[in-house]
Design an enzyme around this catalytic site. Structure first.
Site, PDB file in Angstrom:
ATOM      1  N   VAL A  10       0.831  -1.200   0.000  1.00  0.00           N
ATOM      2  CA  VAL A  10       0.000   0.000   0.000  1.00  0.00           C
ATOM      3  C   VAL A  10       0.871   1.259   0.000  1.00  0.00           C
ATOM      4  O   VAL A  10       0.637   2.194  -0.781  1.00  0.00           O
ATOM      5  CB  VAL A  10      -0.959  -0.016   1.221  1.00  0.00           C
ATOM      6  CG1 VAL A  10      -1.670   1.319   1.381  1.00  0.00           C
ATOM      7  CG2 VAL A  10      -1.969  -1.139   1.058  1.00  0.00           C
ATOM      8  N   ASP A  29      10.644   3.686   5.789  1.00  0.00           N
ATOM      9  CA  ASP A  29      10.289   2.341   6.253  1.00  0.00           C
ATOM     10  C   ASP A  29      11.356   1.896   7.249  1.00  0.00           C
ATOM     11  O   ASP A  29      12.552   2.161   7.052  1.00  0.00           O
ATOM     12  CB  ASP A  29      10.229   1.356   5.073  1.00  0.00           C
ATOM     13  CG  ASP A  29       9.434   0.100   5.403  1.00  0.00           C
ATOM     14  OD1 ASP A  29       8.368  -0.110   4.807  1.00  0.00           O
ATOM     15  OD2 ASP A  29       9.877  -0.670   6.298  1.00  0.00           O
ATOM     16  N   GLU A 153      -7.733   2.215   1.978  1.00  0.00           N
ATOM     17  CA  GLU A 153      -7.261   1.900   0.629  1.00  0.00           C
ATOM     18  C   GLU A 153      -7.982   0.643   0.143  1.00  0.00           C
ATOM     19  O   GLU A 153      -8.110  -0.321   0.888  1.00  0.00           O
ATOM     20  CB  GLU A 153      -5.738   1.674   0.677  1.00  0.00           C
ATOM     21  CG  GLU A 153      -5.129   1.341  -0.658  1.00  0.00           C
ATOM     22  CD  GLU A 153      -5.518   2.334  -1.754  1.00  0.00           C
ATOM     23  OE1 GLU A 153      -5.276   3.535  -1.587  1.00  0.00           O
ATOM     24  OE2 GLU A 153      -6.081   1.888  -2.776  1.00  0.00           O
ATOM     25  N   CYS A 269     -39.581 -17.367  -2.747  1.00  0.00           N
ATOM     26  CA  CYS A 269     -38.427 -18.237  -3.023  1.00  0.00           C
ATOM     27  C   CYS A 269     -37.335 -18.241  -1.960  1.00  0.00           C
ATOM     28  O   CYS A 269     -36.939 -19.310  -1.498  1.00  0.00           O
ATOM     29  CB  CYS A 269     -37.836 -17.859  -4.374  1.00  0.00           C
ATOM     30  SG  CYS A 269     -39.037 -18.063  -5.690  1.00  0.00           S
ATOM     31  N   LYS A 272     -38.076 -20.156   1.569  1.00  0.00           N
ATOM     32  CA  LYS A 272     -38.316 -21.607   1.500  1.00  0.00           C
ATOM     33  C   LYS A 272     -37.126 -22.334   0.889  1.00  0.00           C
ATOM     34  O   LYS A 272     -36.774 -23.429   1.312  1.00  0.00           O
ATOM     35  CB  LYS A 272     -39.625 -21.913   0.750  1.00  0.00           C
ATOM     36  CG  LYS A 272     -39.505 -21.980  -0.743  1.00  0.00           C
ATOM     37  CD  LYS A 272     -40.821 -22.405  -1.385  1.00  0.00           C
ATOM     38  CE  LYS A 272     -40.784 -22.225  -2.885  1.00  0.00           C
ATOM     39  NZ  LYS A 272     -39.690 -22.862  -3.582  1.00  0.00           N
TER      40      LYS A 272
END
Ligand SMILES: NC(=O)c1ccc[n+]([C@@H]2O[C@H](COP(=O)([O-])OP(=O)(O)OC[C@H]3O[C@@H](n4cnc5c(N)ncnc54)[C@H](O)[C@@H]3O)[C@@H](O)[C@H]2O)c1
Length: 417
Positions: A10, A29, A153, A269, A272
């Site tokens: 990301v 980082d 994101e 429908c 059931k």
């Protein structure tokens, strides 16, 4: 200028995407292995187009920094794209976000308003209940010293670049208009619809999307287990034929009306057939948990409606019910949620119930002899009650919004904004 913290799928996509739009972007980082590889022009994971873009922008519009101070000083907006893995108990581990927020705020020394954007996925209420107090515990007043945004994101791995560059929608959860405006301006060049919502709504939108996808996958897998238990079923063909249904991709793509909350499914429908497949599967030795839950949630939602009404309106009051058919543009009242909800209200002592439906009044009256009054029009109903409960999403209830909303409205079809 923009700083992006965390350069994984990301973060790297975000950083290079903003570079591509002409911004000067700093990336940070904590993984030295990762930043070294990136500096050599190598993307440490497979994602089409990213290596090309990395080499195009590295050291001109995209700079990887080891020291955050300068980057934070120069940036008006800081995106947090660090991981939020699961803890042993299933809750989200926020420690990477807290560490990253701490590193960034330590670099904010000048009295200059900076917007902190949480792009990592965090569960609803996390930004306002955990991240905001954390930032304030570090000595920053959110809204005055720093802004706070949750900006989920939606990219898919393998399609990260095209998803980021051509988003279907951009969601900006804001703690204040000031921050929301700054974030909206940054996204201006993307020319995508932008939704400015509360912090918690933004987080919810992300989890709404991912849990739906997870549910669809498990649903498909459960169906394959049912099919194997019953035997003699060509599973691949069955799913391929399902995909031919125009509701998935037609215009309008009617599948959207199924993925929208209301007060339960009904009609001939779905109730059931769901019951029958559960029973058949159990008979063949496989107990389908999703389908059993589907039936349970259908009951839960109707119980919720009754509880919600009875908590706010006493049994002596007149309650107006708008909508008896199980869905709009139909006069089918078989297994309609309205029947069950009205029955439960009657059981709880509500004696004055007046109902109106554009098409299904006669059918409802004949099928269920319930002690309710039938109004000849919306206005006739409105003239007799201060409380209106919407149970079917008829267009007529939308066109009469102004007069209906003069009453206390229980809008269980989410017709009104
Ligand atoms: N991968 C996806 O497809 C995707 C899509 C949408 C949202 N998300 C969300 O985005 C977030 C990030 O996901 P990702 O797949 O990019 O994760 P990732 O693990 O690929 O990247 C996270 C990066 O953050 C770095 N990091 C951790 N702590 C840090 C810190 N204190 N300071 C700086 N860097 C730090 C890590 O070293 C890592 O490189 C997660 O919350 C995820 O749920 C992921």
């Amino acid at each position: 200028m923009i700083t992006v913290i965390g350069l994984g799928f990301v973060g790297l996509t975000t950083a290079l995407g903003f570079s591509d739009k002409g911004y000067l972007v700093y990336g940070y980082d904590t993984s030295v292995v990762k930043t070294e590889r990136l500096r050599k022009g190598m993307v440490p994971f497979y994602e089409p187009y990213l290596d090309e873009k990395l080499n195009q922008y590295m050291n001109n519009r995209f700079h990887i920094v080891d020291d955050l101070k300068d980057a934070v000083d120069r940036s008006e907006i800081i995106f947090f794209c660090v991981g939020t893995p699961s803890r042993a108990d299933g809750s989200a581990d926020l420690s990477y976000i807290f560490d990253a927020v701490k590193s960034v705020t330590e670099c904010i020394t000048k009295p200059q308003f900076k917007v902190l954007v949480i792009k990592s996925s965090v569960p609803p209420a996390t930004t306002s209940e955990c991240i905001k107090p954390y930032i304030e515990s570090l000595g920053f007043k959110v809204g005055e010293d720093v802004g706070l945004i949750n900006n989920p994101e939606f990219l898919r791995e393998g399609y990260a670049w095209s998803n980021f560059m051509n988003p279907d929608r951009i969601v900006i959860g804001q703690e204040s208009d000031r921050s929301g405006e700054i974030a909206e301006n940054i996204y201006g060049p993307f020319r995508a619809p932008i939704y400015r919502v509360s912090l918690t709504t933004a987080e919810f939108i992300k989890y709404l999307s991912n849990t739906l996808l997870a549910t669809l996958i498990s649903f498909a897998n459960e169906q394959s287990l049912i099919a194997r238990a019953i035997g003699d079923i060509d599973i691949r063909t069955a799913f391929q034929v399902l995909h031919r249904d125009k509701r998935w991709f037609g215009t309008p793509a009617a599948m959207t009306s199924y993925v929208f909350p209301g007060c339960g499914f009904g009609g001939y429908c779905l109730p059931k057939d769901t019951l029958a497949l559960v029973s058949q599967s159990i008979k063949n030795g496989y107990s389908p948990n999703i389908l059993k839950s589907v039936i349970q949630v259908n009951e839960d939602i109707q119980q919720f409606v009754v509880r919600d009404i009875t908590e706010q309106v006493g049994p002596e009051e007149t309650i107006g019910i708008l909508g008896l058919a199980f869905k709009p543009n139909s006069n089918d009242i078989r297994e309609t949620p309205a029947k069950r909800i009205i029955e439960m209200l009657i059981q709880k002592g509500y004696r004055n119930i007046i109902v109106y439906d554009p098409m299904a009044m006669q059918e409802f009256k004949e099928a269920y002899s319930l002690p309710v009054e039938y109004a000849s029009s919306i206005n006739a109903l409105l003239s007799k009650t201060g409380y209106v409960v919407i149970l079917t999403a008829w267009d007529e209830f939308v066109t009469n919004e102004l007069s209906i909303r003069k009453k206390h409205v229980f809008d269980y079809r989410y017709l009104y904004g």
